[in-house]
Design an enzyme around this catalytic site. Structure first.
Site, PDB file in Angstrom:
ATOM      1  N   SER A 183       0.849  -1.201   0.000  1.00 45.73           N
ATOM      2  CA  SER A 183       0.000   0.000   0.000  1.00 45.73           C
ATOM      3  C   SER A 183       0.876   1.239   0.000  1.00 45.73           C
ATOM      4  O   SER A 183       1.985   1.216   0.549  1.00 45.73           O
ATOM      5  CB  SER A 183      -0.879   0.036   1.248  1.00 45.73           C
ATOM      6  OG  SER A 183      -0.099   0.418   2.367  1.00 45.73           O
ATOM      7  N   ASP A 184       0.400   2.323  -0.618  1.00 43.95           N
ATOM      8  CA  ASP A 184       1.062   3.594  -0.361  1.00 43.95           C
ATOM      9  C   ASP A 184       0.874   3.880   1.128  1.00 43.95           C
ATOM     10  O   ASP A 184       0.051   3.250   1.800  1.00 43.95           O
ATOM     11  CB  ASP A 184       0.490   4.716  -1.245  1.00 43.95           C
ATOM     12  CG  ASP A 184       1.480   5.891  -1.364  1.00 43.95           C
ATOM     13  OD1 ASP A 184       2.367   6.012  -0.489  1.00 43.95           O
ATOM     14  OD2 ASP A 184       1.368   6.691  -2.310  1.00 43.95           O
ATOM     15  N   TRP A 185       1.644   4.824   1.637  1.00 43.63           N
ATOM     16  CA  TRP A 185       1.712   5.015   3.094  1.00 43.63           C
ATOM     17  C   TRP A 185       0.381   5.530   3.653  1.00 43.63           C
ATOM     18  O   TRP A 185      -0.066   6.611   3.285  1.00 43.63           O
ATOM     19  CB  TRP A 185       2.890   5.933   3.411  1.00 43.63           C
ATOM     20  CG  TRP A 185       4.149   5.153   3.689  1.00 43.63           C
ATOM     21  CD1 TRP A 185       4.957   5.286   4.794  1.00 43.63           C
ATOM     22  CD2 TRP A 185       4.747   4.099   2.912  1.00 43.63           C
ATOM     23  NE1 TRP A 185       5.998   4.378   4.749  1.00 43.63           N
ATOM     24  CE2 TRP A 185       5.898   3.638   3.609  1.00 43.63           C
ATOM     25  CE3 TRP A 185       4.427   3.455   1.721  1.00 43.63           C
ATOM     26  CZ2 TRP A 185       6.712   2.603   3.142  1.00 43.63           C
ATOM     27  CZ3 TRP A 185       5.236   2.421   1.250  1.00 43.63           C
ATOM     28  CH2 TRP A 185       6.359   2.018   1.959  1.00 43.63           C
TER      29      TRP A 185
END
Ligand code: BGC
Length: 727
Positions: A260-262
């Site tokens: 996932s992106d952050w």
């Protein structure tokens, strides 16, 4: 007994690693090893591997010698160490690294061999800092000139982006580092990025926004993919069944990890079932244990909402990447930071990226012979770009500014008259209930302008450094408009009026409006956030040691409203949804089809030399549907400088039954030619590369049609044309 088994297994990994060079997608031996490891792992140990335990780390299993995964940003070079739970410098003393020219600069080189070396160099630094996953390259298509992250990406054309991304990833992964191609997908604006839903038709999705990712998976066998913040068709990317499971994992056969992106994860069961493998981000309330993919995921498995097989599949993907990165192998690449070879790669990238937009009076290259004085004006002559704004930067081991580069170049016999001309200033705007916004102050500073004019008046030539910086072009926000900030137009006008020998250098990673200044400035050079060697490369281009060969990876529109998303009022969307109304007509596809003259077209970039094109030939007139089109043409360097040229081949589908852009880039080659020399250039296009995506049949279709082949030095500087048909 169990300990012995673990030991044997470990030895097995090790010996196996030595004897076998892996292929990521089909390594039966790795899969067997993974089967055995899975049998030894508890459910808790598996779940621990599926989420961050620190900002840039996720756990392995110590007991089984499965190492932790260490991540690093990103597109500009190996980011300085951050605190364990949030984005802030950890204050280490030994975490400086090389600042690489940004993605847009790399794309402007149109040099695929260099992209490989760039990947190798960045990964060597990642290894030296003990990282396993490089959060790069970033390949989102430039849909609007205003996107704050354009400078990280590879421009507006899916074909160019695909050709650059493949060697880049191969370079990274050849150093036993996993590339993480991002941000999958349709993260083309920063405004409302954490919740905006993108709506595109299927054809646009397939033809414009997915090809670079597809090539990353199918051709480069990328080890990881980052799920983006935004939604697609109202479903968050990190739980988007259609994009993650159906397209990425099933259609393309992606065998690696979706990360996932952050803080871009929004659910446990849905994300787990729909294709996300690892949840990453900053520490949340209650700690990493409260992540969707931590305790809640464990509970969901125990409650029967997620089958343990789903978890095993995720672990399999992670272990597969670990094996391929030789993470169990003591002989794994150790890496190194800022070696002379790495500096050479960043210098070469920087120098090949610089684009000569205009050189009407041939002020460039600057002739040093009778040069007595030079005015250097503009804050960008002393601005460093390794850091700034929100998001990843690099604690650069060094960064040569343009002024430093020019000082290195010029001997004492040339007087340098320096004036700052403008300084980047921002006004603080209070936003009720939110953080304040900082908006560029675009009022010229008259005292600085007067000083600059005086400097220009007493100098033989002027080099004026305008453009942006990394505060102004930044992650998490889009630019407000396409204008040059900080009162630069007034400065450029005043300076070039008093000294017509004014050369303007624009530093930026995205289009700026140049319509006015183009009228009175005879030489304009485009530079980028161009890495540690940026200033040296620029000086070498300005003084002719390097003949410029960069070509724009995007269109510079005359006006913002000429560009498709803005012309159609389809940016940044309404009520949380942005509809890509321009469809497949992004970038030059729009400008060419709608016959709108830009300031500088896609693929534009002048040389100090001239290249003559002749003798375009195709191996046949008629092709089958599954066939190769062999193209040859001759290029002669008829000018006075040795140099590089990027031969660009576009194809026009003259079939009018469905919409096709006026033309599309289908092949290119960068060549070197000494003055007076001629070369036969050969390129190949596979007929399948001419397919368009038919939404009705949900498949690619090669039209039986007449086609035009168009070869040129840019998308509008067309030199040769030919015809062929597919039957
Ligand atoms: C960015 C990613 C980056 C991540 C970790 C996010 O805000 O969108 O590109 O890799 O942070 O720094």
């Amino acid at each position: 007994m169990k300990k012995l088994l673990i030991f044997l297994l470990f030895m097995n990994h090790y010996l196996f690693q030595i004897s076998c060079q892996s292929t990521f997608y089909y390594n039966a031996d790795y899969e067997t090893k993974i089967d055995s490891l899975l049998q030894l792992m508890t459910l808790e140990e598996k779940i621990n591997m599926l989420h961050g335990n620190e900002l840039f780390s996720s756990l392995g299993v110590k007991r089984l010698n499965i190492p932790d995964l260490k991540y690093t940003d990103g597109p500009l070079g190996i980011r300085e160490e951050q605190l364990k739970d949030r984005f802030a410098s950890a204050g280490h003393k030994n975490d400086s690294a090389t600042f690489f020219p940004t993605g847009e600069a790399l794309a402007a080189t149109w040099n695929t061999e260099l992209a490989y070396k760039y990947g190798v160099a960045m990964a060597q630094e990642a290894r030296a800092r003990n990282k396993d996953i490089l959060l790069a390259p970033a390949v989102n298509i430039m849909r609007t000139p205003l996107c704050g992250r354009n400078y990280e990406y590879f421009g507006e054309d899916p074909f160019l982006a695909s050709r650059i991304v493949v060697p880049y990833i191969k370079g990274v992964q050849d150093q036993n580092v996993a590339a993480c191609v991002k941000h999958f997908a349709l993260n083309n604006q920063e405004t409302e990025r954490s919740y905006v839903s993108v709506e595109t038709d299927e054809r646009t999705l397939r033809e414009i926004y997915l090809p670079a990712f597809k090539s990353a998976v199918e051709e480069a066998e990328v080890y990881s993919v980052m799920g983006a913040y935004n939604k697609f068709r109202q479903s968050y990317l990190c739980e988007n069944e259609y994009l993650l499971n159906k397209i990425l994992k099933n259609e393309w056969g992606f065998k690696g990890i979706v990360i996932s992106d952050w803080n871009a994860t929004h659910s446990t069961v849905k994300s787990a079932l729909n294709g996300l493998d690892i949840e990453m981000g900053t520490r949340i309330e209650g700690g990493y244990e409260n992540y969707y993919f931590a305790r809640p995921l464990l509970d969901s498995v125990k409650a029967g909402k997620v089958d343990e097989k789903v978890i095993d599949e995720k672990i399999r993907r992670i272990l597969r990447v670990m094996y391929n990165c030789k993470m169990f192998d003591p002989e794994r690449e150790k890496g190194s930071i800022n070696t002379p070879e790495i500096s050479e790669v960043v210098y070469k990238t920087a120098s090949e990226a610089i684009v000569l937009l205009k050189n009407d009076k041939k002020l460039l290259p600057v002739n040093k012979t009778n040069l007595k004085s030079i005015a250097i004006i503009g804050h960008n002559s002393v601005q460093k770009h390794a850091k700034g704004g929100f998001g990843a930067g690099v604690k650069a081991r060094y960064e040569i500014t343009p002024l430093k580069g020019l000082e290195n170049e010029l001997t004492n016999s040339v007087q340098i008259n320096y004036a700052v001309g403008y300084v980047p200033k921002y006004n603080r705007i209070e936003v009720p209930g939110s953080r304040p916004r900082f908006v560029a102050d675009n009022k010229p500073d008259s005292a600085l302008v007067v000083e600059a004019v005086e400097c220009a008046a007493i100098s033989d030539i002027v080099i004026l450094f305008a453009g942006a910086n990394r505060e102004y072009e930044s992650e998490a926000r889009d630019r407000p408009d396409m204008k040059l900030p900080f009162g630069q137009y007034e400065l450029i006008k005043a300076v070039s009026t008093v000294n017509p020998n004014t050369i303007v250098v624009i530093t930026g990673g995205a289009p700026y409006e140049l319509t006015e200044i183009q009228k009175y400035v005879s030489s304009i050079v485009w530079s980028w956030f161009n890495g540690s060697e940026g200033g040296n490369a620029l000086a070498d281009v300005l003084f002719g040691k390097i003949n410029p060969s960069g070509k724009l990876p995007f269109t510079i529109p005359a006006l913002l409203d000429d560009s498709p998303a803005h012309a159609l009022k389809a940016f940044p969307g309404e009520n949380g949804t942005v509809e890509y109304k321009e469809g497949i007509l992004t970038g030059y596809r729009w400008f060419d089809t709608k016959k709108i003259e830009p300031s500088y077209c896609f693929g534009h970039g002048l040389s100090y030399s001239d290249f003559e094109y002749s003798d375009l030939r195709l191996n046949k007139k008629k092709y089958e549907k599954d066939d190769s089109i062999y193209i040859s043409l001759k290029i002669k360097n008829t000018g006075n400088y040795n140099g590089d040229e990027v031969v660009q081949v576009y194809v026009k589908n003259t079939n009018s039954k469905v919409l096709h852009p006026e033309k599309e880039l289908k092949a290119f080659k960068k060549i070197h030619l000494n003055k007076g020399k001629e070369l036969k250039v050969e390129l190949t296009i596979h007929t399948e590369d001419l397919a368009w995506f038919n939404e009705k049949t949900m498949s690619w279709k090669v039209d039986e049609a007449e086609y035009e082949i168009i070869a040129g030095s840019s998308s509008r500087d067309i030199r040769l044309k030919g015809n062929f048909s597919i039957k």
